[in-house]
Write an enzyme that holds these catalytic residues in place. Structure first.
Site, PDB file in Angstrom:
ATOM      1  N   HIS A 133       2.578   8.846  -6.351  1.00 10.77           N
ATOM      2  CA  HIS A 133       4.011   8.525  -6.395  1.00 10.77           C
ATOM      3  C   HIS A 133       4.758   9.516  -7.297  1.00 10.77           C
ATOM      4  O   HIS A 133       5.921   9.827  -7.046  1.00 10.77           O
ATOM      5  CB  HIS A 133       4.235   7.084  -6.865  1.00 10.77           C
ATOM      6  CG  HIS A 133       3.589   6.062  -5.976  1.00 10.77           C
ATOM      7  ND1 HIS A 133       3.497   4.745  -6.306  1.00 10.77           N
ATOM      8  CD2 HIS A 133       2.987   6.183  -4.751  1.00 10.77           C
ATOM      9  CE1 HIS A 133       2.868   4.089  -5.332  1.00 10.77           C
ATOM     10  NE2 HIS A 133       2.542   4.947  -4.395  1.00 10.77           N
ATOM     11  N   HIS A 149       6.812   3.808   2.944  1.00  7.82           N
ATOM     12  CA  HIS A 149       5.945   4.038   1.788  1.00  7.82           C
ATOM     13  C   HIS A 149       4.777   4.951   2.161  1.00  7.82           C
ATOM     14  O   HIS A 149       4.356   5.793   1.362  1.00  7.82           O
ATOM     15  CB  HIS A 149       5.424   2.738   1.169  1.00  7.82           C
ATOM     16  CG  HIS A 149       4.683   3.026  -0.098  1.00  7.82           C
ATOM     17  ND1 HIS A 149       5.321   3.261  -1.294  1.00  7.82           N
ATOM     18  CD2 HIS A 149       3.365   3.227  -0.336  1.00  7.82           C
ATOM     19  CE1 HIS A 149       4.430   3.572  -2.213  1.00  7.82           C
ATOM     20  NE2 HIS A 149       3.229   3.558  -1.663  1.00  7.82           N
ATOM     21  N   ASP A 171       3.784   8.332   0.249  1.00  7.53           N
ATOM     22  CA  ASP A 171       2.426   8.695  -0.174  1.00  7.53           C
ATOM     23  C   ASP A 171       2.014  10.050   0.407  1.00  7.53           C
ATOM     24  O   ASP A 171       1.423  10.885  -0.290  1.00  7.53           O
ATOM     25  CB  ASP A 171       1.411   7.652   0.321  1.00  7.53           C
ATOM     26  CG  ASP A 171       1.366   6.404  -0.554  1.00  7.53           C
ATOM     27  OD1 ASP A 171       1.829   6.447  -1.709  1.00  7.53           O
ATOM     28  OD2 ASP A 171       0.845   5.377  -0.053  1.00  7.53           O
ATOM     29  N   HIS A 211      -4.710   8.101   2.114  1.00 14.28           N
ATOM     30  CA  HIS A 211      -5.027   9.120   1.109  1.00 14.28           C
ATOM     31  C   HIS A 211      -6.237   9.974   1.505  1.00 14.28           C
ATOM     32  O   HIS A 211      -6.245  11.178   1.270  1.00 14.28           O
ATOM     33  CB  HIS A 211      -5.280   8.462  -0.246  1.00 14.28           C
ATOM     34  CG  HIS A 211      -4.124   7.644  -0.722  1.00 14.28           C
ATOM     35  ND1 HIS A 211      -2.856   8.170  -0.846  1.00 14.28           N
ATOM     36  CD2 HIS A 211      -4.024   6.350  -1.081  1.00 14.28           C
ATOM     37  CE1 HIS A 211      -2.035   7.219  -1.280  1.00 14.28           C
ATOM     38  NE2 HIS A 211      -2.725   6.102  -1.425  1.00 14.28           N
TER      39      HIS A 211
HETATM   40 ZN    ZN Z   1       1.599   4.568  -2.561  1.00 16.52          ZN
END
Ligand code: ZN
Length: 318
Positions: A85, A242, A246, A269
């Protein structure tokens, strides 16, 4: 004046944050300050008795874990979790060089979005530095896959993102976001999107040592077909926004802003780190280009952020 737009930027003043790690639940202080040209994002950790680790580059080759967040290995057994973030705000707000100093093992979650970081960056403004911005231009498509999920980087004359998520949840379901980056769009449409989780997973996560600092103040919590947060959602499709937030943070670990298109389906991720590994696995997958050689009209000078023009946000060195 137009040429200033193609020069590197760092923070005009340091900004500081105090909070808790969303996974560790531990208190932490974080500072972001200026860094010299061509540094990219650097990170160091303060230890006991005022000692500080040597700054290292925030880079995908240092990613040690991608479970629920992106964790960096700083060497000597020292790590910092949930960096994405912070790097999302830096990248999204057009910062090229910055030094992150942290006194704990996880970045503060604050309100669960990148807005507190982005707002603080906007408030202090950026200092223009005496060097050309450089971009990572995608020359060949690269894809990372995991079953039906994927993340891809493709040649494109701009900075574009196309993300789709698909959750077995009535309130999330399939959401898609196509986004052409500008400062204002990042600030208004992306930076406020909060992280999220499912009430049904909370107990198992906590038993495994995750989400110990999560609460309705920093995470959207989905329960069956509604969210438990009293204020509801900030955007109707806050979930995919969101994921975009990310991805912008994770992709900045390539070391330079990307000139191309990012495309992902059910990404996260791990896939974001893998697509960068794939990109750098062949030298003909990318080129490093100067900003002067790119059409930068995507960053419109007539944009305004919170009443500031871009010219007020970007401050030439005195
Ligand atoms: Zn996040």
């Amino acid at each position: 004046m137009q040429k200033l737009n193609t020069r590197q930027r760092t923070l005009a003043a340091a900004i500081e944050f105090s909070g808790y790690g969303v996974h560790s639940g531990q208190p932490v202080n974080l500072m972001i300050s200026s860094a010299p040209i061509d540094s990219g994002y650097l990170i160091c950790r303060t230890l006991e008795k005022g000692a500080v680790t040597a700054p290292v580059k925030v880079h995908f080759s240092r990613v040690s874990r991608t479970t629920l967040c992106t964790t960096l290995d700083l060497g000597d057994g020292i790590s910092v979790a949930t960096i994405e973030h912070v790097t999302s705000a830096l990248s999204g707000m057009g910062v090229d060089n910055a030094l992150i100093t942290i006194d704990g093992g996880e970045c503060p979650i604050l309100d669960g979005s990148a807005r507190p970081f982005a707002e603080a960056i906007l408030r202090v403004g950026l200092e223009i530095q005496p060097a050309q911005r450089k971009f990572l231009k995608i020359m060949r498509a690269v894809t990372a896959r995991n079953n039906d999920a994927f993340a891809a980087l493709e040649p494109y004359n701009g900075r574009s993102f196309d993300l789709e998520i698909d959750f077995d949840s009535k309130i999330i379901g399939r959401q898609r976001m196509i986004f052409d980056w500008t400062l204002r769009r990042y600030y208004d449409d992306v930076s406020r999107a909060r992280t999220f989780g499912f009430a049904r997973d909370a107990k198992i996560l906590r038993q495994a040592g995750y989400a110990l600092g999560s609460s309705l103040d920093n995470s959207i919590t989905v329960h069956e077909d509604h969210v438990l947060n009293p204020g509801g959602l900030r955007y109707e499709d806050e979930f995919v926004r969101h994921k975009l937030l990310d991805a912008i943070g994770d992709l900045s670990l390539g070391g330079l802003p990307i000139w191309g298109r990012f495309h992902s389906y059910k990404g996260g991720h791990a896939l974001n780190a893998h697509v960068l590994t794939g990109l750098f696995s062949r030298e003909d997958n990318y080129e490093i280009v100067d900003a002067d050689d790119l059409p930068l009209e995507f960053q419109a000078f007539d944009e305004q952020l919170e009443g500031l023009t871009i010219n007020q946000y970007l401050r030439p060195v005195r």
